[in-house]
Design a protein around this motif. Structure first.
Motif, PDB file in Angstrom:
ATOM      1  N   VAL B  87      79.922 125.840  79.595  1.00 30.81           N
ATOM      2  CA  VAL B  87      79.120 125.979  80.817  1.00 30.81           C
ATOM      3  C   VAL B  87      77.859 125.137  80.686  1.00 30.81           C
ATOM      4  O   VAL B  87      77.449 124.443  81.617  1.00 30.81           O
ATOM      5  N   GLY B  90      78.444 121.640  81.275  1.00 28.52           N
ATOM      6  CA  GLY B  90      78.682 121.389  82.686  1.00 28.52           C
ATOM      7  C   GLY B  90      77.418 121.297  83.510  1.00 28.52           C
ATOM      8  O   GLY B  90      77.489 120.992  84.691  1.00 28.52           O
ATOM      9  N   THR B 119      80.997 117.741  84.562  1.00 23.91           N
ATOM     10  CA  THR B 119      80.676 119.113  84.968  1.00 23.91           C
ATOM     11  C   THR B 119      81.927 119.861  85.327  1.00 23.91           C
ATOM     12  O   THR B 119      82.192 120.963  84.822  1.00 23.91           O
ATOM     13  N   VAL B 123      83.455 122.904  83.279  1.00 26.43           N
ATOM     14  CA  VAL B 123      83.435 124.258  83.856  1.00 26.43           C
ATOM     15  C   VAL B 123      84.861 124.824  83.873  1.00 26.43           C
ATOM     16  O   VAL B 123      85.063 126.026  83.678  1.00 26.43           O
ATOM     17  N   ILE B 168      80.116 131.362  88.146  1.00 26.09           N
ATOM     18  CA  ILE B 168      80.964 130.263  87.696  1.00 26.09           C
ATOM     19  C   ILE B 168      81.853 129.777  88.835  1.00 26.09           C
ATOM     20  O   ILE B 168      82.019 128.576  89.050  1.00 26.09           O
ATOM     21  N   TYR B 171      79.764 127.925  91.285  1.00 28.66           N
ATOM     22  CA  TYR B 171      79.307 126.665  90.693  1.00 28.66           C
ATOM     23  C   TYR B 171      80.413 125.625  90.716  1.00 28.66           C
ATOM     24  O   TYR B 171      80.199 124.482  91.117  1.00 28.66           O
ATOM     25  N   LEU B 172      81.612 126.082  90.318  1.00 25.58           N
ATOM     26  CA  LEU B 172      82.733 125.141  90.292  1.00 25.58           C
ATOM     27  C   LEU B 172      83.045 124.643  91.702  1.00 25.58           C
ATOM     28  O   LEU B 172      83.240 123.438  91.919  1.00 25.58           O
TER      29      LEU B 172
END
Lengths: 186, 574
Positions: B87, B90, B119, B123, B168, B171-172
């Protein structure tokens, strides 16, 4: 046209999934991790016991805590001796005992003997069984002790109810039967 | 151009004599060409690592977590270490593309595409660990609050592990959208250059019909800015939430308020180090030295140095607070880190994270590509150990001495980590061959302000573009055609393989129809004795190389454009 196709595809997919469920057998399960017991459930089938069942008979002549064997034999002599036995229940609680006895009587006995004990239960009325006597029958001359004996062992066509009722419940029913007899002979 | 003012102190961000077309050609080159042997070797290694990792994961899930080195006391170790590490890596991508966009840093443009790819790929690696470290990963969907048949049984929103799920996944998805939006003009460029129909089809699909109208560009810029504004708090919050996994606990050594900013700084630190590692290789392999310059490397080194110093400050703060707190457990936790059984991990973390970035204060070192490369790797090793030290040393000795224990990983722990590294490189290598690794649209936007060619023209007071007059062009071609000298012996050598051209029997084809052959190249080919498509279509790698040696112009160009394949098709048509 495109929409119909899409709806059709979704419909078919749903149909395909639903069609896998079968009412005659248990449904599919997703990852049944703790669905089936590792220990032994009471009436579970097991291979390793001779009876094939997890439920076994206790060894004969053993006495478990909180239980005492019935001292009268399952024959006419035993019944005659039992006739004289009085109810061990607390007479101060008579009303509660009778209420409980009525409850149990209506469940286990009334189907043949009738709610009032005159031998006109539902099964008799429908002529499924015949020959159920009334409690008021003078020839029978039932007492609380003989009632208990009959509940415990059964008599002629009647089976034992010792498996359904425990010690206290049997006496409660017996007391209630005596009350019914009293009401009938009034 | 007097209308433009740029401080003379600024160094060019695109070096070499590059105009717009050169940018397109350079960036499209790795996509349009074929993968070389080294690529296949590295790809195979990465793939093997990935397959090994998949095996380890399947083994774990089917056999149980007991295959790992975890025990009752240390119940988080390599799994969460690797999760936090990935993470963290990323984070640089979004930082480069979002934060540097907000700060109007032009140098981000050559590196943001690859950083964002990094990133996303890291991730994805990170996202594996929360699943596979579960005891019953097939029930992982229970972490999602979906209405259900258990009387709509819900999740508890008090756990940072649940926040992790949201953090997560958000974010992804945001990174993915941000990245893909930026890719649209570049995919469109590849689509418009594509020769092979399959390539054309694919890039038409992924470029979403980008036509580059003024309105599109205006909205594109707005979306980028809004997404950058959204992504920046996201970057900070995601790793904050990851740090909450530890900071909200009661474990001495974990329960700290410094974790959120300190983890974020560490994430930027390790992320930039990873970008550095990858880009130093990429600029070499993909011939992008003109775009990813030493200045870019230096600026990344400066960020590494700054964030490394922040991390160093955090270490000192932790130590100070531990001493200052008067809590024996806290003091022991840090004493144990420094002098306990994992002293070597602590020492590695300290030396890699605190000492190594400090050498960047020296300009000689931070502008040295080799040293930057080495340090970028050292930093990532150090950051791995940071997470390991925080997690394992705090767990293996805490409140009850009767629960003290040790941790050692099994081959499955290690195998899964290797697998994720393999997976990361599989993705990254595939990306490098199929995606435009530099945002050409963005680089073109700074080409005239920061490209060395235009900077020189501007400094010299010359116009940036001159309409070519017909006459001048003619002269130029003549002069150039005369300048190409073809050695006779080699030319006949090449011709013997391709077949000679007999003017009495054969008809010369218009070689200009082959994409990549211009009028000048056609003339050169004619000089050698190549006139027909049939001749060109017989070319293989050996012939391409001979041709390159003969002409000396655009090495590798013929192979990249697949002249032989094109000629084969043209030959059939005529």
């Amino acid at each position: 046209m495109k929409n119909i196709l899409k709806i059709g595809i979704v419909f078919t997919a749903v149909l395909a999934m639903v069609s896998c469920a079968d009412k005659d057998s248990p449904n599919y399960q997703y990852m049944p991790n703790m669905y089936f017991p590792v220990g032994y459930e009471t009436y579970q089938q097991v291979d390793f016991l001779p009876s094939g069942s997890e439920a076994l008979q206790p060894a004969e002549n053993t006495i478990s805590r909180g239980w005492l064997p019935y001292e009268f034999a399952n024959d006419l002599a035993g019944k005659d001796m039992a006739r004289l036995q009085a109810s061990p229940l607390d007479s101060l609680n008579a009303e509660a005992n009778l209420a409980k006895g009525k409850e149990l009587y209506d469940i286990y006995c009334a189907i043949c003997h009738g709610a009032n004990g005159a031998g006109q239960g539902t099964l008799v009325k429908r002529e499924k069984i015949l020959g159920v006597p009334s409690y008021a029958d003078v020839a029978r001359n039932i007492t609380v002790g003989s009632t208990y004996h009959t509940i415990y062992y059964g008599l002629n066509s009647m089976g034992s109810y010792a498996g359904q009722l425990n010690f206290e419940e049997r006496w409660q029913v017996a007391e209630y039967v005596m009350k019914l007899k009293q009401d009938l002979t009034k | 151009m007097a209308s433009h003012y740029e401080a003379p102190i600024r160094k060019p961000l695109v070096i070499g004599d590059k105009d717009y077309h050169d940018v397109s050609v350079d960036i499209a080159a790795p996509i349009e060409g074929r993968a070389n042997r080294q690529w296949w070797i590295v790809f195979s290694i990465a793939l093997a690592a990935l397959l090994w990792g998949i095996g380890a994961i399947i083994y774990t899930i089917s056999t149980g977590i007991g295959t790992w080195g975890l025990n009752k006391t240390v119940n988080w170790a390599w799994d969460i270490t690797n999760f936090v590490w990935w993470v963290g890596i990323g984070h640089a991508g979004t930082l480069i593309s979002a934060v540097l966009l907000l700060f109007r840093q032009k140098w981000r443009m050559a590196i943001n595409r690859s950083a964002e790819a990094m990133t996303i790929f890291s991730v994805i690696q990170a996202g594996l660990f929360p699943i596979i470290h579960m005891g019953r990963p097939w029930l992982a969907y229970w972490v999602v609050p979906i209405p259900n048949q258990f009387g709509s049984l819900w999740v508890n929103f008090n756990s940072p592990l649940l926040w992790d799920v949201f953090a997560i996944s958000t974010y992804l998805s945001v990174s993915l959208v941000f990245w893909w939006t930026g890719l649209l003009p570049d995919f469109a460029m590849i689509r418009d250059r594509a020769v092979k129909p399959f390539q054309k089809k694919i890039y038409s699909l992924v470029s979403f019909g980008w036509t580059g109208r003024a309105k599109d560009w205006q909205r594109f810029e707005e979306v980028s800015l809004v997404l950058a504004g959204l992504a920046t708090p996201l970057v900070l919050s995601v790793h904050t939430i990851v740090s909450f996994d530890f900071a909200t606990s009661v474990i001495p050594g974990w329960h700290t308020t410094i974790f959120p900013p300190y983890f974020v700084a560490g994430a930027i630190f390790s992320g930039f180090a990873m970008v550095q590692t990858l880009l130093i290789i990429m600029r070499k392999v993909c011939n992008l030295e003109a775009y990813i310059t030493v200045q870019h490397i230096e600026l990344m080194n400066i960020i590494i140095m700054v964030t490394g110093s922040i991390v160093g400050c955090a270490y000192i703060t932790e130590l100070f607070i531990a001493w200052y707190s008067g809590v024996e457990y806290e003091q022991y936790a840090f004493l144990n880190r420094a002098t306990g059984p994992y002293w070597w991990a602590y020492l590695l973390m300290m030396s890699c994270n605190v000492v190594s970035p400090q050498v960047m204060w020296f300009k000689k070192i931070r502008t040295s590509i080799v040293i930057s490369f080495v340090i970028s790797i050292v930093v990532n090793i150090g950051m791995w150990f940071e997470r390991f030290v925080i997690i394992v040393t705090s767990l293996h000795r805490d409140y009850l001495p009767s629960s003290w224990t040790m941790f050692s990983p099994t081959f499955v722990d290690i195998g899964i980590f290797i697998g994720t590294i393999g997976f990361f490189f599989v993705l990254f290598l595939l990306y490098a061959r199929t995606f435009p690794v530099i945002a050409q649209a963005e680089v073109k936007s700074i080409l005239k302000s920061s490209g060395s060619k235009y900077k020189t023209l501007r400094d010299a007071g010359k116009p940036l573009y001159q309409m070519p007059s017909g006459k001048a062009q003619m002269k130029e071609t003549k002069a150039e055609s005369a300048s190409v000298q073809i050695p006779r012996a080699e030319a006949s050598d090449l011709l013997s393989k391709l077949g000679t051209f007999d003017p009495s029997k054969d008809k010369a084809d218009d070689l200009k129809k082959v994409k990549g052959i211009g009028p000048k190249m056609e003339k050169t080919l004619n000089q050698i004795g190549i006139y027909t498509f049939a001749q060109v279509s017989r070319m293989t790698e050996a012939e391409y190389n001979m041709l390159d040696e003969l002409t000396g112009a655009f090495p590798g160009r013929a192979q990249r454009d697949d002249w032989a394949g094109q000629a084969k098709k043209l030959n059939k048509k005529s």
